[in-house]
Scaffold this active site. Sequence first.
Site, PDB file in Angstrom:
ATOM      1  N   CYS A 161      -7.451 -25.610  15.194  1.00  0.00           N
ATOM      2  CA  CYS A 161      -8.638 -26.433  15.426  1.00  0.00           C
ATOM      3  C   CYS A 161      -8.315 -27.921  15.519  1.00  0.00           C
ATOM      4  O   CYS A 161      -9.004 -28.676  16.198  1.00  0.00           O
ATOM      5  CB  CYS A 161      -9.676 -26.188  14.334  1.00  0.00           C
ATOM      6  SG  CYS A 161     -10.496 -24.588  14.544  1.00  0.00           S
ATOM      7  N   HIS A 178      -6.008 -19.500  12.933  1.00  0.00           N
ATOM      8  CA  HIS A 178      -7.387 -19.901  12.647  1.00  0.00           C
ATOM      9  C   HIS A 178      -8.103 -18.900  11.751  1.00  0.00           C
ATOM     10  O   HIS A 178      -8.722 -19.277  10.754  1.00  0.00           O
ATOM     11  CB  HIS A 178      -8.202 -20.106  13.930  1.00  0.00           C
ATOM     12  CG  HIS A 178      -9.651 -20.330  13.633  1.00  0.00           C
ATOM     13  ND1 HIS A 178     -10.144 -21.548  13.212  1.00  0.00           N
ATOM     14  CD2 HIS A 178     -10.701 -19.466  13.596  1.00  0.00           C
ATOM     15  CE1 HIS A 178     -11.435 -21.421  12.942  1.00  0.00           C
ATOM     16  NE2 HIS A 178     -11.806 -20.172  13.171  1.00  0.00           N
ATOM     17  N   CYS A 231      -7.717 -26.243  10.375  1.00  0.00           N
ATOM     18  CA  CYS A 231      -6.489 -25.478  10.599  1.00  0.00           C
ATOM     19  C   CYS A 231      -5.700 -26.090  11.756  1.00  0.00           C
ATOM     20  O   CYS A 231      -6.247 -26.888  12.531  1.00  0.00           O
ATOM     21  CB  CYS A 231      -6.807 -24.005  10.900  1.00  0.00           C
ATOM     22  SG  CYS A 231      -7.338 -23.670  12.585  1.00  0.00           S
ATOM     23  N   ASP A 247      -8.285  -6.964   0.938  1.00  0.00           N
ATOM     24  CA  ASP A 247      -7.322  -7.027   2.028  1.00  0.00           C
ATOM     25  C   ASP A 247      -8.009  -6.419   3.228  1.00  0.00           C
ATOM     26  O   ASP A 247      -8.864  -5.540   3.072  1.00  0.00           O
ATOM     27  CB  ASP A 247      -6.057  -6.216   1.736  1.00  0.00           C
ATOM     28  CG  ASP A 247      -6.277  -4.746   2.008  1.00  0.00           C
ATOM     29  OD1 ASP A 247      -6.893  -4.096   1.167  1.00  0.00           O
ATOM     30  OD2 ASP A 247      -5.874  -4.265   3.078  1.00  0.00           O
ATOM     31  N   CYS A 298     -13.389 -26.998  10.834  1.00  0.00           N
ATOM     32  CA  CYS A 298     -12.153 -26.354  10.389  1.00  0.00           C
ATOM     33  C   CYS A 298     -10.969 -27.307  10.543  1.00  0.00           C
ATOM     34  O   CYS A 298     -10.854 -28.018  11.534  1.00  0.00           O
ATOM     35  CB  CYS A 298     -11.916 -25.091  11.216  1.00  0.00           C
ATOM     36  SG  CYS A 298     -10.401 -24.226  10.768  1.00  0.00           S
ATOM     37  N   ASP A 300       0.861  -1.165   0.000  1.00  0.00           N
ATOM     38  CA  ASP A 300       0.000   0.000   0.000  1.00  0.00           C
ATOM     39  C   ASP A 300       0.902   1.221   0.000  1.00  0.00           C
ATOM     40  O   ASP A 300       2.029   1.185   0.490  1.00  0.00           O
ATOM     41  CB  ASP A 300      -0.933  -0.002   1.207  1.00  0.00           C
ATOM     42  CG  ASP A 300      -1.937   1.130   1.108  1.00  0.00           C
ATOM     43  OD1 ASP A 300      -2.287   1.494  -0.025  1.00  0.00           O
ATOM     44  OD2 ASP A 300      -2.351   1.664   2.142  1.00  0.00           O
TER      45      ASP A 300
END
Length: 370
Positions: free
Chosen positions: A309, A335, A306, A266, A304, A93
Amino acid sequence: MPFQFNLIKKDTGTSARLGQMTTAHGIVDTPAFMPVGTQATVKSLTPEQIRTCGAQIILGNTYHLYLRPGHETIKKLGGLHKFMNWPGPILTDSGGFQVYSLGKLRKITDDGVIFQSHIDGSKHFLTPKKALEIQEALGSDIMMCLDECTPYPATFAQTQKSLALTMEWAKLCKEAKTNPEQALFGIVQGGTYLDLRRQAVEEILPLNFDGYALGGVSVGEPKEIMYAIAETITPLLPEDKPRYLMGVGTPEDIVYGVSCGIDMFDCVIPTRSARHGLLFTNSEKIVIKNARFREDDAPIDETCDCYTCRNFSRAYLRHLYIAGEILAMVLNTIHNVHYYMRLLEQIRAALEENCFTQFKNTFMKKGGGV
RNA sequence: GGAGGGGUUCCCGAGCGGCCAAAGGGAGCAGACUGUAAAUCUGCCGGCGGAGCCUACGGAGGUUCGAAUCCUCCCCCCUCCA
């Protein structure tokens, strides 16, 4: 390898698109979500963890990296990718958002922005040319034009004036660009006034940027306004260029944005929320510090997969959070970023399988993920 | 045994005649967060449906229009001296 965008497929029921960007540091499937890594780090995650969560591209910030450690330093050390050990695509940015968020510490002139550093109070002059110089030194794959993120609320006259400045700066950024390896995106401002937004599109298209962003949204305006901008303005942007809705948003916002034809998003929501204990699931809102999770042995989200999890209970995560442990931020961020990445994967899969409308309706019906 | 210091709302701790249901922390409970000045910020935090009332500053009495604050006795705790 020059920047490239391939439009793979257009949805029939909505304006959504499936695509792929090719950058100097790799491929990005779109629609894409880009975790924010302002200071050359997605807060609390290692690059490996970011990658494992599924992220293909991340953000860096011109203003912050210019102040610390300095773009020249990063350039000397081999560029931002090498510096932070993230080999994949990076979008930087321009510092335009800081024009907005550091409102009290800056003064805008026709030529640029005089910032007073939030770190030590020193004064710095950021011009469109300088913003490009910094981003070229950082070596990001996608650079953003310096813009003025128009605050909300703003009168028509204020917005018009602000837009004129952003447009002038867009030209200067385009002229300042020297490295063909790095893409440069233009930013459509115009606040909440659709007429000004349309005008902005008209004026910016001749500059022929590699992609176009809708900026100045999610700055406090009602959600309907942001949605109206995305819905009305996105279709005016060229089909063969990526479209980026800056700073957005919630899972619901993203699904909506995709349906409007946005390709890139984003937002700090997944990472910041994680650090503040707000976790995303497909069924309910998890504020992990809440007493109801004290003895909850279940993972954040049963569906989930991940790392967090698969290995930890809500009770444990609550304990880590309450105890102020660093690991709480790490596991929560893993997560949430994973959740966002999976959401985008699902969106792309739905587009691939021609069932995005159905996906969207089901998702919105559920309450948008939170 | 002698000399000091102290016991305050869940905890620490300020207050030392009225503006005190009592500063400030902590803990607890809840909320916010959208191109990151954010591991941040905000609210609640004795009880009862509110204006208000009740219960509260170790205990019991007392002085006073009025006491967490002053006096008396008692009960605990700490430090120093013997």
